[in-house]
Design a protein around this motif. Sequence first.
Motif, mmCIF file in Angstrom:
data_model
loop_
_atom_site.group_PDB
_atom_site.id
_atom_site.type_symbol
_atom_site.label_atom_id
_atom_site.label_comp_id
_atom_site.label_asym_id
_atom_site.label_seq_id
_atom_site.Cartn_x
_atom_site.Cartn_y
_atom_site.Cartn_z
ATOM 1 N N TYR A 1 0.573 -1.204 -0.240
ATOM 2 C CA TYR A 1 -0.201 0.474 -0.176
ATOM 3 C C TYR A 1 0.790 1.524 0.104
ATOM 4 O O TYR A 1 0.401 1.536 -0.749
ATOM 5 C CB TYR A 1 -0.674 -0.473 1.374
ATOM 6 N N SER A 2 1.740 1.062 0.653
ATOM 7 C CA SER A 2 2.441 2.440 0.800
ATOM 8 C C SER A 2 3.908 2.764 -0.264
ATOM 9 O O SER A 2 3.836 3.525 -1.003
ATOM 10 C CB SER A 2 3.525 2.216 1.832
ATOM 11 N N GLU A 3 4.027 1.374 -0.935
ATOM 12 C CA GLU A 3 3.878 1.609 -2.496
ATOM 13 C C GLU A 3 3.915 2.325 -3.645
ATOM 14 O O GLU A 3 3.864 2.807 -4.438
ATOM 15 C CB GLU A 3 4.733 0.011 -2.804
ATOM 16 N N ALA A 4 2.259 1.611 -3.602
ATOM 17 C CA ALA A 4 1.710 2.196 -4.412
ATOM 18 C C ALA A 4 0.922 3.636 -4.301
ATOM 19 O O ALA A 4 0.177 3.739 -5.400
ATOM 20 C CB ALA A 4 0.568 0.885 -4.460
ATOM 21 N N ARG A 5 0.513 4.079 -3.238
ATOM 22 C CA ARG A 5 -0.332 4.624 -2.397
ATOM 23 C C ARG A 5 0.768 6.129 -3.336
ATOM 24 O O ARG A 5 1.322 6.559 -3.538
ATOM 25 C CB ARG A 5 -0.274 5.613 -1.178
ATOM 26 N N LEU A 6 -0.499 7.393 -3.906
ATOM 27 C CA LEU A 6 -0.796 8.397 -5.363
ATOM 28 C C LEU A 6 -0.103 9.656 -3.883
ATOM 29 O O LEU A 6 -1.234 9.771 -3.024
ATOM 30 C CB LEU A 6 -1.495 8.127 -6.114
#
Lengths: 18, 309
Positions: free
Chosen positions: B67-72
């Motif tokens: 989630y941390s990697e993907a979040r915008l």
Amino acid sequence: EEELPPIARLWLARHHAK
Amino acid sequence: PGMAQFQSAYEQADRQAKPIRLVQGRIVKEVDGGHVEVDDVVLSVEREVEAETYALRVEFAETDDAYSEARLGSRSGWMLVTGSMERAEAGVPFVFEKGASRIRIEPAYVSPAGRLLMEALDAWAYVAALLATDPPVYDDERATDEEEAGAKLAAARAAGDKEKALSYYRIWRPMGRCSMDSRPAQVAREYADLCYDMGKLGCFLQLQLRIMGDQFDRVAYSSYGEAAHATEAERLTETGLDVDTFLLGLVIRFGGVSREGELGGYRLVRSIKESGRAAPIAARLAAWAEDATLDEYNRLTATQILALL
């Protein structure tokens, strides 16, 4: 839970797993 | 507000609201010169108000790290350059662009476009109509000298000049010293009570939502502060409005339309509890979660709020 749409089921499964 | 105002809010929503779509799949992010690929991400794609652009939000991922990697970092203003949301389907990629940034989504699943459920539109419009009975509670311009504005406000209140006091509240937004500082919420509460005394229901409710959402300017934020501040949601009952529909209306979201004061999930859950109406609201959320005629984004939200309740 069978009555829920796929993404809500997925979220719920992950929420319960935490 | 009169019946005509509720009717007009409903009709506007009926014309402009579009369901927020859920997309599950792989995201390839080329943002700020970086390149990140994350599998099995769930995103929401929301049409923005009176614009051709979309707001994108990573709703959840397989793990907290994913989630941390993907979040915008930047959610709004994305232009869809490849693909169409109306004809979106599994296996057909979309590409969104904003400036030099690019997001490619390879969907394994896309929620149906569907129609909007009248009961959900009605609850959404109920909140929108009530909040719109007064203009936004704060001016864009804010007092340059906080202490001076506070002193003038105190003088106006002492003199019983309510209109003058209102004009100071519109520009005076004290900055919280730390996440635990409840002063900004106290000032908003005094402002809300003044609006209540003057019969300004929209003003009262807009401020009530800020208090419920804990949406104030601070020099520091933390979840400890958020947990410490009361929602005072029980104050809704004294207004005489339909508290259940109001709180349920806050759960519902659509693209293409805007409303004053949206709340985050955790504070909304806590507000529902502190309103004393959790049991009947939970029953209606359960019905919505299982209602195949409601759009899937709102069914997900109903499920989440119910699980957190």
